[in-house]
Design a protein around this motif. Structure first.
Motif, PDB file in Angstrom:
ATOM      1  N   TYR A  18       0.967  -4.306  -3.068  1.00 50.68           N
ATOM      2  CA  TYR A  18      -0.260  -3.511  -3.055  1.00 50.68           C
ATOM      3  C   TYR A  18      -0.617  -2.997  -4.449  1.00 50.68           C
ATOM      4  O   TYR A  18       0.251  -2.603  -5.229  1.00 50.68           O
ATOM      5  CB  TYR A  18      -0.109  -2.327  -2.092  1.00 50.68           C
ATOM      6  CG  TYR A  18       0.167  -2.780  -0.669  1.00 50.68           C
ATOM      7  CD1 TYR A  18      -0.867  -3.278   0.120  1.00 50.68           C
ATOM      8  CD2 TYR A  18       1.451  -2.762  -0.144  1.00 50.68           C
ATOM      9  CE1 TYR A  18      -0.620  -3.729   1.409  1.00 50.68           C
ATOM     10  CE2 TYR A  18       1.713  -3.206   1.136  1.00 50.68           C
ATOM     11  CZ  TYR A  18       0.671  -3.690   1.913  1.00 50.68           C
ATOM     12  OH  TYR A  18       0.915  -4.142   3.176  1.00 50.68           O
ATOM     13  N   ASP A  19      -1.916  -2.992  -4.721  1.00 47.17           N
ATOM     14  CA  ASP A  19      -2.428  -2.472  -5.985  1.00 47.17           C
ATOM     15  C   ASP A  19      -2.845  -1.009  -5.874  1.00 47.17           C
ATOM     16  O   ASP A  19      -2.991  -0.326  -6.892  1.00 47.17           O
ATOM     17  CB  ASP A  19      -3.645  -3.284  -6.443  1.00 47.17           C
ATOM     18  CG  ASP A  19      -3.295  -4.744  -6.697  1.00 47.17           C
ATOM     19  OD1 ASP A  19      -2.218  -5.003  -7.264  1.00 47.17           O
ATOM     20  OD2 ASP A  19      -4.097  -5.621  -6.304  1.00 47.17           O
ATOM     21  N   ALA A  20      -3.070  -0.542  -4.657  1.00 45.01           N
ATOM     22  CA  ALA A  20      -3.522   0.836  -4.468  1.00 45.01           C
ATOM     23  C   ALA A  20      -3.106   1.325  -3.091  1.00 45.01           C
ATOM     24  O   ALA A  20      -2.947   0.526  -2.153  1.00 45.01           O
ATOM     25  CB  ALA A  20      -5.040   0.943  -4.614  1.00 45.01           C
ATOM     26  N   VAL A  21      -2.922   2.643  -2.982  1.00 41.30           N
ATOM     27  CA  VAL A  21      -2.687   3.272  -1.689  1.00 41.30           C
ATOM     28  C   VAL A  21      -3.739   4.347  -1.467  1.00 41.30           C
ATOM     29  O   VAL A  21      -4.175   5.021  -2.413  1.00 41.30           O
ATOM     30  CB  VAL A  21      -1.275   3.886  -1.579  1.00 41.30           C
ATOM     31  CG1 VAL A  21      -0.204   2.819  -1.679  1.00 41.30           C
ATOM     32  CG2 VAL A  21      -1.042   4.980  -2.613  1.00 41.30           C
ATOM     33  N   LEU A  22      -4.174   4.454  -0.218  1.00 39.13           N
ATOM     34  CA  LEU A  22      -5.046   5.541   0.220  1.00 39.13           C
ATOM     35  C   LEU A  22      -4.184   6.405   1.132  1.00 39.13           C
ATOM     36  O   LEU A  22      -3.929   6.046   2.281  1.00 39.13           O
ATOM     37  CB  LEU A  22      -6.271   5.009   0.974  1.00 39.13           C
ATOM     38  CG  LEU A  22      -7.080   3.894   0.295  1.00 39.13           C
ATOM     39  CD1 LEU A  22      -8.310   3.549   1.133  1.00 39.13           C
ATOM     40  CD2 LEU A  22      -7.484   4.283  -1.117  1.00 39.13           C
TER      41      LEU A  22
END
Length: 288
Positions: A18-22
């Protein structure tokens, strides 16, 4: 029947995918009293490795005051790139009532910043055009205590804007009711309820936009991970937005899932299954 979930020890097991987490905030990063140190560490390490982290919260306040609250609770700013709140999204809904009367339900002054600059007038229900719910009036209240008031709103056909879609939240070692529980009661009685926070799309679209801003490039949803503790908001929201979910079991679902004992992966999968979320894994508390 859903297949059992793969066992993971921390976010580090998934980070390369993953490149980002929310990430949800209350119940994942803190419990309303203090930060969870392992969660703060996990998000900080994810960012050190090049990932981006956006907090996505159903707090019924604009994101500015939330930063100050996180500072007080020990969630340092190295753990996240940006924040979007249900309060941010809800202000767009309240904007249409500029210069008009609203009836506020929730702590008397705590959520004043939700209305700042919107020029609305807070009145009793008899003179209002809409009910705006941030939370129940006190942490000791439950939705049934509001049924008579809700009948009055319904008789006047007042719509409700619910600034916090959460039904319950972990507060220290207690579970308390939130504004979403009152929204559910009003909807069941036949009232119109409007929400912009999780699991609804506006807040996810803004969180994704902020993640792309932090990354400085477009992101692929297949490489964005939601982290949350609620099936109703976090799992459903992730599924509807089309991103994977890391499920934190040790908050509002801790008792039913035996999160800190011997959790059954099949029971966890079955609990989340109605949301249709694709789970990357589960943990009792977010850790690296």
């Amino acid at each position: 029947m859903t297949s059992p979930l793969p066992s993971i020890t921390g976010l580090s097991d998934l980070a390369g995918r993953y490149d980002a987490v929310l990430s949800d905030v209350w119940g994942v990063v803190h419990n309303g009293v203090a930060a969870f140190p392992t969660a703060v560490e996990a998000l900080t390490e994810f960012r050190k490795a090049g990932g981006k982290a956006v907090f996505i919260t159903n707090a019924p306040r604009p994101s500015g005051p939330i930063v100050e609250m996180l500072d007080r609770l020990g969630v340092h700013r190295d753990a996240y790139d940006a924040i979007v709140s249900s309060g941010d999204a809800t202000r767009v809904m309240i904007e249409k009532y500029r210069g008009r009367n609203i009836h506020h339900v929730g702590p008397a002054t705590e959520d004043d910043l939700l209305y700042e600059g919107l020029d609305v007038h807070r009145t009793d229900a008899d003179h209002a055009e809409v009910v705006v719910v941030t939370d129940l009036d006190t942490d000791h209240d439950n939705p049934e205590m509001y049924r008579d008031r809700a009948r009055q709103w319904l008789a006047r056909k007042l719509p409700m804007i619910c600034a916090n879609p959460d039904r319950v939240v972990e507060h220290g070692d207690q579970i308390i009711y939130c504004g979403g529980a009152l929204g559910d009661l009003y909807a069941a009685m036949g009232g119109m309820v409007l929400m912009a926070g999780k699991p609804y799309q506006p807040i996810y679209e803004e969180a994704f936009r902020l993640a792309e801003v932090a990354a400085g490039r477009p992101l692929d949803k297949s490489r964005v991970l939601a982290i949350g503790d609620s099936v109703r908001t976090d799992a459903t929201g992730a599924a509807q937005f089309g991103i994977d979910l890391l499920f934190v079991t040790g908050s509002i679902h801790a008792a039913e899932l035996d999160a800190f004992g011997k959790p059954d992966p099949q029971a966890i999968a079955d609990l989340v299954a109605p949301s249709r979320a694709h789970m990357a894994g589960f943990l009792p508390r977010l850790a690296w």
